[in-house]
Design a protein around this motif. Structure first.
Motif, PDB file in Angstrom:
ATOM      1  N   LYS A  19       0.832  -1.206   0.000  1.00 15.61           N
ATOM      2  CA  LYS A  19       0.000   0.000   0.000  1.00 15.61           C
ATOM      3  C   LYS A  19       0.866   1.255   0.000  1.00 15.61           C
ATOM      4  N   VAL A 162      -4.553  -4.967  -0.295  1.00 15.66           N
ATOM      5  CA  VAL A 162      -4.774  -4.148  -1.484  1.00 15.66           C
ATOM      6  C   VAL A 162      -5.662  -4.877  -2.493  1.00 15.66           C
ATOM      7  N   ASP A 192      -8.244   0.103  -4.253  1.00 18.32           N
ATOM      8  CA  ASP A 192      -7.083   0.849  -3.777  1.00 18.32           C
ATOM      9  C   ASP A 192      -6.293   1.478  -4.916  1.00 18.32           C
TER      10      ASP A 192
END
Length: 301
Positions: A19, A162, A192
């Motif tokens: 992330k 994610v 995401d």
């Protein structure tokens, strides 16, 4: 300072590492791997993330990239990859192997194996590889796919797991307006990041999308076909992550074909030995030293 930053990155959960890469101020790169050995090689090369390529995993199993390998067989491969590496793996999860329920169960099982994220494409199950010439590419309904993204995000027990939404509008020939419409819907559904895919040999579709998208959400690309484009161009357009998607399996196949042909023709190992790594190097990649130390500790009494 750089050493401390690298150590700090490595101590984070794999999900958080991935992330953070998506939200980095610098362009990030992840490299394809398709088994435990190739995953180790990718990490040793310095990459901070691995692309669990659907094409490559199916190819090393000897089947087509049309969901001929079941999702549980893919999980088995990923488990070996995850066990041997400390960097995050983003799985090319095709369509999620069915509807929202199949996709959210996939997320559950990926988390159990330490996989950092999954990329889902908005096509119908079973999928067809996006780069296959002449293949009909059928896209999923936007609302249905958005709900699939939402279900996967709600399923994840780790808030940093994610989920990337892969938009296939350009692959299906539907154009920029549809690509942006789908990307925005998936962003609002909780994805995401957006993976925008194109099979043109030049990056006009990607450039047009990035201009219209205007950095509203992280974007990944796969420049397999438009590989001559300077990487700095992607930086200028605001791309967040590049996936080198299938080059380990492709280079490995070329080498194996060459090696096997020479051995067959010469009935000898002499022509190829100089081009092979040593058996000791294979042992090193397999982490045999750890076993030797463990034997000294647990078998000598």
């Amino acid at each position: 300072m750089l050493g401390r930053l690298a150590r700090s990155f490595a101590t984070k959960r794999k999900t958080t590492q991935l992330k953070d890469m998506l939200h980095s101020n610098e362009l990030q790169f992840i490299m394809e791997a398709h088994n435990g050995m190739s995953a180790v090689i990718v990490e040793e090369a310095g990459f901070k993330g691995i692309w669990g390529s659907g094409l490559s995993i199916s190819a090393q199993l000897g089947v087509r990239d049309c969901n001929e390998a079941s999702w549980t067989q893919v999980l088995d491969v990923l488990e070996f990859m995850s066990d041997r590496t400390s960097i995050p793996i983003l799985l090319d999860g095709d369509t999620g192997y069915g509807n929202f329920n199949n996709a959210r169960r996939l997320v559950q099982k990926l988390e159990q194996r330490g996989i950092a994220g999954v990329c889902l494409e908005d096509k119908l199950f079973p999928k067809t590889n996006s780069l296959l010439d002449g293949a009909k590419q059928q896209l999923a309904d936007i609302t249905e796919f958005s709900k699939k993204i939402e279900a996967c995000k709600e399923q994840a027990s780790d808030k940093d797991f994610v989920v990337v939404a892969r938009v296939e509008a350009f692959i299906a020939g539907w154009g920029l307006e549809e690509a942006v419409r789908r990307a925005e819907a998936y962003r609002q559904a909780g994805a995401d990041a957006i993976l925008m895919h194109s099979k043109l040999s030049e990056p006009t579709e990607i450039q047009a999308f990035m201009k219209e998208w205007n950095r509203r959400h992280p974007v990944l690309i796969v420049p397999t076909k438009y590989y001559t484009t300077p990487t700095d161009s992607f930086r200028e357009w605001g791309v967040n992550m590049i996936i080198w998607a299938n080059h380990n399996i492709r280079s490995a196949v070329k080498t194996m074909q060459h090696t096997t042909k020479l051995i067959y023709e010469n009935q000898s190992l002499v022509p190829i030995e100089k081009d092979c790594v040593s058996v000791k190097e294979i042992f090193r990649l397999q982490n045999m030293d750890e076993l030797k130390k463990a034997e000294d500790k647990y078998l000598k009494f």
